[in-house]
Design an enzyme around this catalytic site. Structure first.
Site, mmCIF file in Angstrom:
data_model
loop_
_atom_site.group_PDB
_atom_site.id
_atom_site.type_symbol
_atom_site.label_atom_id
_atom_site.label_comp_id
_atom_site.label_asym_id
_atom_site.label_seq_id
_atom_site.Cartn_x
_atom_site.Cartn_y
_atom_site.Cartn_z
ATOM 1 N N ASN A 1 0.832 -1.195 0.000
ATOM 2 C CA ASN A 1 0.000 0.000 0.000
ATOM 3 C C ASN A 1 0.865 1.242 0.000
ATOM 4 O O ASN A 1 1.969 1.255 0.541
ATOM 5 C CB ASN A 1 -0.956 0.007 1.197
ATOM 6 N N GLY B 1 -0.420 6.956 1.871
ATOM 7 C CA GLY B 1 0.108 8.284 2.179
ATOM 8 C C GLY B 1 -0.646 8.966 3.309
ATOM 9 O O GLY B 1 -0.720 10.192 3.377
ATOM 10 N N CYS C 1 6.160 5.339 9.037
ATOM 11 C CA CYS C 1 5.381 5.175 7.809
ATOM 12 C C CYS C 1 6.278 5.388 6.595
ATOM 13 O O CYS C 1 6.916 6.419 6.470
ATOM 14 C CB CYS C 1 4.201 6.140 7.751
ATOM 15 N N LYS D 1 6.360 2.947 17.344
ATOM 16 C CA LYS D 1 6.192 1.959 16.279
ATOM 17 C C LYS D 1 7.378 2.006 15.320
ATOM 18 O O LYS D 1 7.652 3.031 14.700
ATOM 19 C CB LYS D 1 4.879 2.204 15.523
ATOM 20 N N GLY E 1 2.618 -8.127 12.063
ATOM 21 C CA GLY E 1 3.162 -8.410 10.735
ATOM 22 C C GLY E 1 2.564 -9.703 10.219
ATOM 23 O O GLY E 1 3.030 -10.782 10.552
ATOM 24 N N GLY E 2 1.499 -9.595 9.444
ATOM 25 C CA GLY E 2 0.934 -10.762 8.778
ATOM 26 C C GLY E 2 0.156 -11.720 9.656
ATOM 27 O O GLY E 2 -0.043 -12.872 9.290
#
Lengths: 261, 310
Positions: B75, B78, B136, B171, B249-250
């Site tokens: 992804n 933004g 991010c 994070k 994560g997943g």
């Protein structure tokens, strides 16, 4: 909005790489409105990972119908499902078409390009029930891209077909066919679903004729419920232009609000 | 007569925050929470981490913003979304009614904006903690963000921790040579916990057009494809830090979540799974509970950090 993990594929009809699914999914069928869509899980595992957004082709109290073309791995897996199998479907989602502009006794033009015909069948049924007169324009590159023509005619709708290669009906783009017919009968409203270039051309035509129009946009979607912000299109808003989620505010938008690249 | 299994204690204590269970929803994958109300009982979640907030509303990146890859999703949204004032006025009052912990993911284009967001949110009630989004990959060129260097991580965490009245979860980004160094910098700067991993910087190419498949060229990879990377990083960080680690994560199933606990995570965040199944986070709580019951584990916290390496 319902997650129906026990939807049952009742019937499959196919024409080459086009498929029509009749699905028992009462909770989704009861709430569905023309122009809304569902998110269908195609695989139990993570290949592919995401659900696929598909426009609702028809709906009633027993369930929904879907019409799709194999366009990639997801729809290919979906196309191998057989009658009796279970499906995992979320819906109905999004905002559909507004029926109001096509008041009783008035004509509405419905233009579908290829698989974009999917939601227009449901819309034509609803318009007919409301006393309006839908005229369906159904275009594709060739004869194989317009497999629903018999079904539409059998349902009693006025249908005009076009093919880019001239193999059936009007020879040329469906937008040219619509423009030709506009000289004859001016409808109260134009609805469309199809590839972006087709709808962009149609937006210019309807604007030129001063006709209200509603277009159903398509996009890859992460979630279909407004959470991922992945399916945006440029939309004109009162507060200024911006990226608007197709799944939440759409997929149907008034023609004049859509900004084309 | 069937024997009723003993209820499993799912409560999770992060020290600064007690959760009803160890499953939170990951920022950016759960909207502002309310989008999911039709699909699950939000009160059954350990916590909700809302979509990243900047001072002002953000426009986001041009589409295409998503591309599906094998067992994953890239992804490049933004961080489009409402600004902090709109969040406080329209969304927070509804979130405040929930029993579940609400954690706000805090963003900034620079250190001053992070500080401004926290200063504003500190005046609002109904927020359990902040998750400092220093990682991010989609807002600056080539994924640049504070989490790529121990120095910028330390400085930002120190400043925000000193300015804020609430617990701080930092994070982290996986797009670094040594995530342990970055995690240690965050710990030294006073963070109350670390959360990892954010998405893995990635790209996809359309061969026919030879163009990137994302409008932003690069994006962040999430989903099952990154789980092995995430597990390794959680294990590395949890082995060396004193503050609690929140792993992600997943995670698609209860078993996935429990693996993160075994690796040393005190709690987990569920991300991309919520796109596929809006009720995934609650299903994962149920699956964790059932696994514990079936394995005679009385409290889920007993699973944390139990990896056998000998």
């Amino acid at each position: 909005m319902t997650i129906d993990r026990n939807a049952r594929l009742r019937e499959v009809q196919s024409w080459g790489d086009h498929f029509r699914f009749v699905i028992d999914a009462p909770a989704i069928g009861r709430d569905a409105r023309p122009g809304q869509f569902v998110m269908v899980k195609v695989s139990e595992g993570s290949a592919p990972l995401l659900r696929r957004p598909l426009g609702i082709h028809d709906a009633d109290a027993t369930g929904i119908e879907l019409f799709f073309r194999v366009a990639g791995r997801g729809t290919e897996i979906l196309s191998r499902k057989r009658a009796g199998e279970r499906l995992d479907i979320i819906g109905p989602l999004g905002r559909g078409f507004t029926l109001a502009p096509a008041a009783k006794g008035r004509t509405a033009y419905l233009a579908g390009g290829g698989r974009g015909i999917a939601p227009l069948y449901f819309l034509a049924r609803a318009l007919t029930a409301a006393g309006a007169k839908p005229v369906i324009f159904y275009g594709g590159r060739g004869l194989a891209d317009i497999p629903l023509r018999d079904r539409l005619e059998k349902a009693g709708f006025e249908v005009q077909c076009s093919t880019d290669d001239g193999s059936f009906g009007f020879a040329g783009f469906v937008t040219a066919l619509v423009e030709k017919e506009l000289a004859r009968v001016k409808p109260a409203v134009v609805y469309a679903c199809g590839p972006d270039p087709m709808m962009k051309a149609l937006a210019a035509i309807t604007a030129k004729h001063g006709l209200p129009a509603e277009f159903s946009l398509e996009s890859i979607m992460g979630c279909g419920i407004g959470a991922c912000w992945g399916c945006v299109h440029r939309i004109r808003n009162e507060g200024g232009d911006g990226w608007v989620k197709i799944c939440e505010e759409g997929p149907v938008f008034p023609g004049e609000r859509i900004l084309w690249p | 007569m069937a024997v009723t299994p003993k209820p499993v204690d799912l409560t999770t204590d992060l020290g600064f925050l007690k959760l009803r269970n160890p499953v939170l929803t990951a920022s950016g994958t759960f909207g502002y929470g309310l989008e999911f109300e039709p699909y699950l009982d939000l009160d059954k979640l350990g916590g909700i981490v809302v979509k990243g907030l900047y001072d002002k509303a953000r426009e986001g990146n041009p589409p295409p913003r998503l591309v599906e890859t094998p067992s994953g999703l890239i992804n490049a949204i933004g961080l489009q979304g409402v600004g902090v004032e709109s969040f406080a006025a329209k969304i927070l009052p509804k979130l405040r009614q929930l029993k579940t912990a609400v954690i706000v993911n805090v963003c900034g284009a620079d250190d001053d904006e992070y500080a401004a967001v926290v200063e504003f949110l500190d005046k609002q009630e109904g927020i359990a903690a902040y998750e400092l989004n220093i990682s991010c990959p989609n807002v600056k060129k080539e994924g640049a963000c504070p989490a790529l260097s121990p120095r910028t991580t330390f400085d930002l965490v120190k400043r925000i921790k000193a300015a804020s009245r609430r617990p701080l979860i930092t994070k982290l980004s996986p797009n670094v040579t040594s995530i342990v160094e970055i995690a240690q910098a965050a710990e030294e700067a006073g963070t109350d916990a670390v959360a990892l991993i954010n998405t893995v910087l990635a790209m996809a190419i359309d061969l026919e057009t030879r163009r990137p498949k994302l409008g932003n060229v690069y994006g962040g990879l999430s989903g099952p494809a990154i789980k092995p990377i995430a597990l390794r990083m959680v294990h590395q960080v949890a082995s060396r830090l004193k503050v609690p680690v929140i792993g992600m994560g997943g995670i698609m199933t209860g078993a996935d979540a429990l693996e993160f606990l075994v690796a040393g995570a005190a709690a987990v965040e569920v991300g991309t799974a919520s796109f596929v199944d809006p009720d995934a986070a609650v299903r994962i709580v149920d699956e964790m509970e059932r696994w514990c019951a079936a394995h005679g584990v009385a409290a889920v916290r007993d699973v944390v950090g139990t990896l056998k390496t000998a």
